[in-house]
Design an enzyme around this catalytic site. Structure first.
Site, PDB file in Angstrom:
ATOM      1  N   LYS A 197       7.175   6.049   4.027  1.00 48.52           N
ATOM      2  CA  LYS A 197       5.891   5.652   3.434  1.00 48.52           C
ATOM      3  C   LYS A 197       5.114   4.855   4.476  1.00 48.52           C
ATOM      4  O   LYS A 197       5.702   4.036   5.202  1.00 48.52           O
ATOM      5  CB  LYS A 197       6.156   4.813   2.184  1.00 48.52           C
ATOM      6  CG  LYS A 197       4.923   4.430   1.393  1.00 48.52           C
ATOM      7  CD  LYS A 197       5.314   3.658   0.126  1.00 48.52           C
ATOM      8  CE  LYS A 197       4.120   3.234  -0.690  1.00 48.52           C
ATOM      9  NZ  LYS A 197       4.494   2.473  -1.903  1.00 48.52           N
ATOM     10  N   SER A 215       2.499   4.149  -6.123  1.00 46.11           N
ATOM     11  CA  SER A 215       1.780   4.395  -4.905  1.00 46.11           C
ATOM     12  C   SER A 215       2.526   5.242  -3.872  1.00 46.11           C
ATOM     13  O   SER A 215       1.907   5.717  -2.915  1.00 46.11           O
ATOM     14  CB  SER A 215       1.428   3.047  -4.246  1.00 46.11           C
ATOM     15  OG  SER A 215       2.594   2.336  -3.906  1.00 46.11           O
ATOM     16  N   SER A 249       6.254   1.814  -8.014  1.00 43.40           N
ATOM     17  CA  SER A 249       5.746   2.805  -7.066  1.00 43.40           C
ATOM     18  C   SER A 249       6.765   3.760  -6.472  1.00 43.40           C
ATOM     19  O   SER A 249       6.376   4.709  -5.794  1.00 43.40           O
ATOM     20  CB  SER A 249       5.011   2.114  -5.931  1.00 43.40           C
ATOM     21  OG  SER A 249       3.738   1.777  -6.363  1.00 43.40           O
TER      22      SER A 249
HETATM   23  N1  GLN Z   1       0.818   0.548  -9.995  1.00 43.79           N
HETATM   24  C1  GLN Z   1       1.286  -0.739  -9.587  1.00 43.79           C
HETATM   25  C2  GLN Z   1       0.209  -1.484  -8.841  1.00 43.79           C
HETATM   26  O1  GLN Z   1      -0.818  -0.910  -8.606  1.00 43.79           O
HETATM   27  C3  GLN Z   1       2.551  -0.626  -8.782  1.00 43.79           C
HETATM   28  C4  GLN Z   1       2.325  -0.462  -7.352  1.00 43.79           C
HETATM   29  C5  GLN Z   1       3.587  -0.542  -6.537  1.00 43.79           C
HETATM   30  O2  GLN Z   1       4.693  -0.546  -7.059  1.00 43.79           O
HETATM   31  N2  GLN Z   1       3.398  -0.663  -5.242  1.00 43.79           N
HETATM   32  O3  GLN Z   1       0.361  -2.618  -8.515  1.00 43.79           O
END
Ligand code: GLN
Length: 493
Positions: free
Chosen positions: A80, A155, A179
């Protein structure tokens, strides 16, 4: 059939036996990426072919000489793009880091490279890991390999899509509030978020430091366990790293769940949960009962407070963590400005996207004097209460199971206009981050549109083994399904 359709452990085995060469594996991976990227946009940076083939030859030598014996030697993987990779562009999917080439690698990446795994590229994501759809990237949205009109989740959407489309054997993701787990669910792959402190965060570009962990996005539970064994380690460079001794996860995969105590939070099954997801998750619980597990509903409590507490804490930490991106030392700097103050202002205004700015403003507000007690402190207290509720539950249960997300993958373009609604979609994942717990997401069915449905299994802190054990046993009851892009014509190019 491509070599990238194999699991990482299957491919590693063939390499060790000598029936597949490391060069062959890497070439196939690069070919798959080239063939499928136009459809998925899962990668921001693809590995340089000459460099990666040279690396393949080095790994081949080390495998042949018996120096590298682990299950992942010679296996290509993706990272990532919020993890630093020495000499490889690392953007966090943001304009502000669009020219950042780190001079060191994240510890988790380094560990995998030492084990002989080979970086095939950096995956697309929501900008700074803020989002649930992988649509906020400066490099354009990622598409779901099951239906390219839909989002892959976020994400770590690029990592999940790359694995689901068989562009790569496995990938690393990061999970701050879901994410890893949620994109794994939307893309029909398996993702694991470890207990906080298990995997070093050194080299992970921070979003909300107290919540996030790096973990695998892979084709199955065995691959997750194998990757976890490599990346879990104490690291003096991360002050929150915990020394758990030598990790032993693969031996938990024995398929035996007799007597395993499973708790199912009643509060998860409300009208907000899609009926098809609801049915698939409960059917999974029934299947585990048939195998001898003991499953019952219980009141987890505080479920509705998890999302608000998470968004206050995550935004507060983000506002502080992202203050380092100011155009001075590295990254993007606005071209036209007068004086230092205007340089900061223009750099950050031009460099960050809308969602990132929203979080910085929300976080700065929650931390400002006068509102600190009302928002930030209250959120921290709620976090502590949520942890207590889980502690109580784990006195009775070995694992807790539930959905990963209330729905299956939504259509592209439908989510960003209503951020609050999107935040509420994180209801089943954020609690594990607030409480530091390990959690896995694995496929448990498909909805009437043919889209994958994810099952989440959470365990008590440092009890990865029970999570993996339960997940593996359940996985044995299902046939592995591949996305149309994995086994479509593209795979044979
Ligand atoms: N959707 C969550 C956020 O926007 C989780 C994001 C993540 O785990 N990086 O914070």
């Amino acid at each position: 059939m491509s070599l990238m359709d194999l699991t990482a452990v299957e491919l590693g085995k063939k390499i060790k036996e000598g029936s597949v060469g490391v060069r062959e594996a890497v070439k196939d991976c690069l070919k798959q990426i080239r063939a499928k990227e136009a459809k998925t946009n899962a990668f921001i940076t693809q590995a340089d072919e000459t460099g990666v083939l040279k690396r393949a030859d080095e790994v081949q030598k080390a495998v042949d000489s018996g120096e590298l014996t682990g299950p992942l030697a010679g296996v290509p993987f993706a990272v990532k793009d919020n993890m630093c990779t020495k000499g490889i562009l690392t953007t966090c999917a943001s304009k502000i880091l669009s020219n950042f080439v780190p001079h060191y690698s994240a510890t988790a990446v380094e560990k995998l490279e030492k084990a002989g795994a080979i970086i095939a590229g950096k995956t697309n994501m929501d900008e700074f890991a803020m989002g649930s759809t992988s649509e906020t990237s400066y490099y354009g949205p990622v598409k779901n390999p099951w239906d390219t009109d839909r989002v892959p989740g976020g994400s770590s959407g690029g990592s999940a899509a790359a694995v689901a489309a068989s562009e790569v054997s496995f990938a690393l993701g990061s999970d701050t509030g879901g994410s890893i787990r949620q994109p794994a669910a939307y893309c029909g792959v398996t993702g694991f978020k470890p207990t906080y402190g298990t995997v070093s965060r050194y080299g992970l570009i921070a979003y909300a430091s107290s919540l996030e962990q790096i973990g695998p996005v892979a084709k199955d539970v065995t691959d997750c366990a194998a990757v976890l064994e490599v990346i879990s380690s104490y690291d003096s460079k991360d002050s929150t790293s915990f020394n758990r001794g030598v990790p032993d996860f693969i031996s938990a995969l024995d398929g035996d769940v007799k007597g395993l105590r499973i708790g199912i939070p009643k509060d998860y099954f409300t009208d907000d949960l899609d009926p098809e997801v609801n049915a698939a998750v409960l059917a999974a619980a029934d299947r585990m009962k048939d195998m001898g597990a003991l499953a019952e509903f219980f009141d987890l409590s505080l479920v509705e407070y998890a999302v608000p507490a998470y968004y206050i804490i995550a935004s507060a930490e983000a506002s502080s963590n992202l203050s380092r991106f100011d155009g001075v030392k590295y990254g993007y700097r606005a071209g036209d400005y007068e004086g230092l103050h205007q340089m900061y202002k223009r750099t950050r205004s031009e460099g960050f996207g809308e969602e990132v700015k929203r979080r910085i403003m929300l976080g700065s507000f929650a931390l400002s004097s006068g509102y600190y007690d009302a928002y930030y402190l209250k959120a921290l207290r709620t976090k502590a209460l949520i942890k207590q509720a889980f502690d109580k539950a784990f006195e009775k249960y070995d694992v807790i199971i539930g959905p990963v997300a209330p729905v299956t993958a939504p259509k592209l373009g439908g989510s960003l206009s209503d951020p609050i609604k999107m935040y509420l979609g994180d209801i089943y994942t954020v609690a594990a981050n607030l409480a530091g717990l390990p959690g896995i997401s694995l496929p448990c069915g498909r909805d009437s549109n043919g889209l994958p449905i994810g099952l989440q299994i959470m365990g008590d802190c440092f009890n990865e083994r029970s999570v993996l054990k339960a997940a593996f046993a359940f996985e044995q009851t299902r046939k592995q399904e591949k996305s149309p892009l994995a086994c479509g014509k593209e795979a044979e190019v």
